[in-house]
Structures are given as structure tokens and as C-alpha cells.
Design an enzyme around this catalytic site. Structure first.
Site, PDB file in Angstrom:
ATOM      1  N   HIS A 116      53.284  73.610  63.171  1.00  0.00           N
ATOM      2  CA  HIS A 116      53.968  74.667  62.419  1.00  0.00           C
ATOM      3  C   HIS A 116      55.440  74.303  62.283  1.00  0.00           C
ATOM      4  CE1 HIS A 116      53.631  79.273  61.585  1.00  0.00           C
ATOM      5  NE2 HIS A 116      54.443  78.686  60.714  1.00  0.00           N
ATOM      6  N   ILE A 160      53.988  74.920  56.835  1.00  0.00           N
ATOM      7  CA  ILE A 160      55.424  75.009  56.623  1.00  0.00           C
ATOM      8  C   ILE A 160      55.690  76.351  55.947  1.00  0.00           C
ATOM      9  CG2 ILE A 160      55.265  73.630  54.473  1.00  0.00           C
ATOM     10  CD1 ILE A 160      58.151  72.610  55.208  1.00  0.00           C
ATOM     11  N   GLU A 161      56.408  77.211  56.658  1.00  0.00           N
ATOM     12  CA  GLU A 161      56.466  78.625  56.279  1.00  0.00           C
ATOM     13  C   GLU A 161      57.856  79.069  55.860  1.00  0.00           C
ATOM     14  OE1 GLU A 161      55.192  83.002  58.155  1.00  0.00           O
ATOM     15  OE2 GLU A 161      54.565  81.142  59.129  1.00  0.00           O
ATOM     16  N   VAL A 162      57.918  79.719  54.709  1.00  0.00           N
ATOM     17  CA  VAL A 162      59.130  80.331  54.148  1.00  0.00           C
ATOM     18  C   VAL A 162      60.309  79.351  54.168  1.00  0.00           C
ATOM     19  CG1 VAL A 162      60.510  82.443  54.049  1.00  0.00           C
ATOM     20  CG2 VAL A 162      58.265  82.520  55.089  1.00  0.00           C
TER      21      VAL A 162
END
Length: 271
Positions: A116, A160-162
Site C-alpha cells: 500500500h 496507490i491511494e489518493v
């Protein structure tokens, strides 16, 4: 294109990198898994408890990534045991936001790991809370550093977040990992949303990146109203004697009933 008559492997997914956008959903019930299978979704994130023979019977082609929730396990050995259990139950890889040391340990055992990057909810305090990450050159460079470290540790994929789309796209094109975008644009290898958001079932804050395709919250409200009405009618029928009716009961032949009543009378001494 991946063959849909069998479940994809890690190698199959990595072979799709840069060729097309994969689809990924977070599903938490067998009904959602069944719908994802029938809709042709490529990847699902699932709670480990959802896995098992029934899950695999209804979702034979879904590449399933059970999440090893951060904080539920402590040592690398804890994560290893949980990962092996998840794979044995029908998982294809595991999500893990633990240390690079833990990811290396699982890599050494041949366990496919999805890491993550960017906004990591379990570690959001380090990046300013639940907000976008990578909006400055320094922040973007830190995500790139973490990407290379995760890749070196042996992860095959990373959510891969925001993160700004341009940043995520540049990172994706420079790593061998499968990059799974959650609010990080279409320059990655897969698009990931929660089923609750897609279905409009989430009554809490809806993330900016979510797209709502149905209004399950309104349908749930309607069903709850119907549930209350049905329960109310049942209670009223019991109070008034309208339930049960003769058609709800098991019958007995009159002669057999009379024999039973006589026997009962003789045993209880009722006159």
C-alpha cells in the site's frame, strides 16, 4: 487478454501491466462475490473470513486478495500464519501494510503480497490524516522511494491511494509492480473501488474518487420500512388471534385425537 475459463495467476496479472486497465472491487459478502464473478471483474479484495469452498464455487475466476488487517497481527510469524491460512482457504495473494521486513519474510516463502502506498488509512497520521498524498514534489518523491523499497522487498503489487494522477502514472510506468489505483487516476494498472460505494450503500462520507452506480441505501430504507410493517402485522395477528389459522397447523385424525385425549385424561386424573 487473460483467459476467463480459469483463475488468473500473479504472472497473468503482471503480463497485463501497461496493456489494459484491470478492474478491482472490495466485496464483503458471497452475494457481492457472485455479482463480481458474473460481471467479469478481474480482482477482488475480501475479508479472509469470506474465503472457503462456497466462495470458490460461486467465484471460480476471481483473483482474490484477502486483507491481513494491520494491527490484527504483530510479528512476521503471525502474518505468515495468517497468509498461509488465507491462501489455503482460496486466496491468491494477500494484502499487507506491515513492515518491509514482514513483506520480505512472506516473499521468501513465495507468498504474493500486495502492499500500500500514498494514503494508507492505518498510518494516515504520518501523512496528515485522511487527505491526498503526493501533492508536492517532496511528498511525491517520498512515495517513489517507498515504491522502490516495496518492490525491492518483493511485493508484486501495490494499492496507490489518493495520489495525483500524473504522479501515480509516472510511478507506475517506472516500477515492475502492478499498481492498483484507488483515486490515483487511470495511469496505473487497475482501478479499485469498494462495492459499498459502487452500490450506493455507504451512508458515511463518500470519497471523491468513488462513483455511485446504484442507490442501495434507498432500497435498504424501503426494505426496512417493509420489515417493520411486516413485523407489526404479525404482532397484531397474534394479539387478535388471526394467526395461526387452521392452514398453518398439522392435523390429526379425530379418532386418533380421541384416543390420545382419553389416555391423557387417565394419566392426569382429569375428570
Amino acid at each position: 487478454m487473460m483467459k476467463k475459463h480459469k483463475r488468473a495467476t500473479v504472472a497473468d496479472l503482471l503480463a497485463e501491466k501497461g496493456k489494459r486497465q484491470l478492474t478491482m472491487l472490495r466485496v464483503t459478502s458471497l452475494e457481492e462475490a457472485d455479482a463480481a464473478e458474473k460481471a467479469g471483474i478481474d480482482i477482488v479484495s475480501v475479508p479472509p473470513s469470506l474465503l472457503g469452498p462456497v466462495f470458490r464455487e460461486i467465484a471460480p475466476t476471481l483473483f482474490a486478495i484477502p486483507g491481513l488487517e494491520y494491527g490484527d497481527h504483530v510479528s512476521a510469524e503471525d502474518y505468515l500464519r495468517a497468509a498461509f491460512a488465507a491462501l489455503k482457504a482460496g486466496g491468491d495473494a494477500v494484502y499487507c501494510a506491515a513492515s518491509l521486513q514482514t513483506i520480505r519474510r512472506m516473499r521468501d516463502e513465495g507468498i504474493p503480497v500486495c502492499g500500500h502506498l500514498g494514503l494508507i488509512p492505518s498510518k494516515a497520521t504520518w501523512t496528515g490524516g485522511f487527505r491526498a498524498v503526493g501533492k508536492t514534489a517532496a511528498s511525491a518523491a517520498e512515495i517513489w522511494r517507498q515504491t522502490k523499497a516495496l518492490e525491492e522487498a518483493g511485493a508484486f503489487a501495490a494499492e496507490i491511494e489518493v495520489v495525483p494522477g500524473d504522479v501515480a502514472a509516472a510511478i507506475s510506468s517506472n516500477t515492475s509492480m502492478l499498481m492498483i489505483s484507488m483515486g490515483a487516476g487511470s495511469g496505473c494498472d487497475a482501478q479499485y473501488l469498494f462495492a459499498d460505494d459502487v452500490l450506493g450503500a455507504n451512508r458515511d462520507h463518500t470519497p471523491r474518487h468513488a462513483k455511485i452506480y446504484r442507490d442501495f441505501a434507498a432500497e435498504h430504507d424501503r426494505l426496512q420500512r417493509e420489515r417493520i410493517a411486516a413485523f407489526t402485522e404479525f404482532a397484531e395477528d397474534v394479539r387478535t388471534g388471526a394467526y395461526p389459522e387452521k392452514r398453518h397447523l398439522v392435523g390429526i385424525d379425530d379418532a386418533e385425537l380421541e384416543i390420545f385425549l382419553q389416555r391423557l385424561k387417565s394419566e392426569t386424573g382429569d375428570s
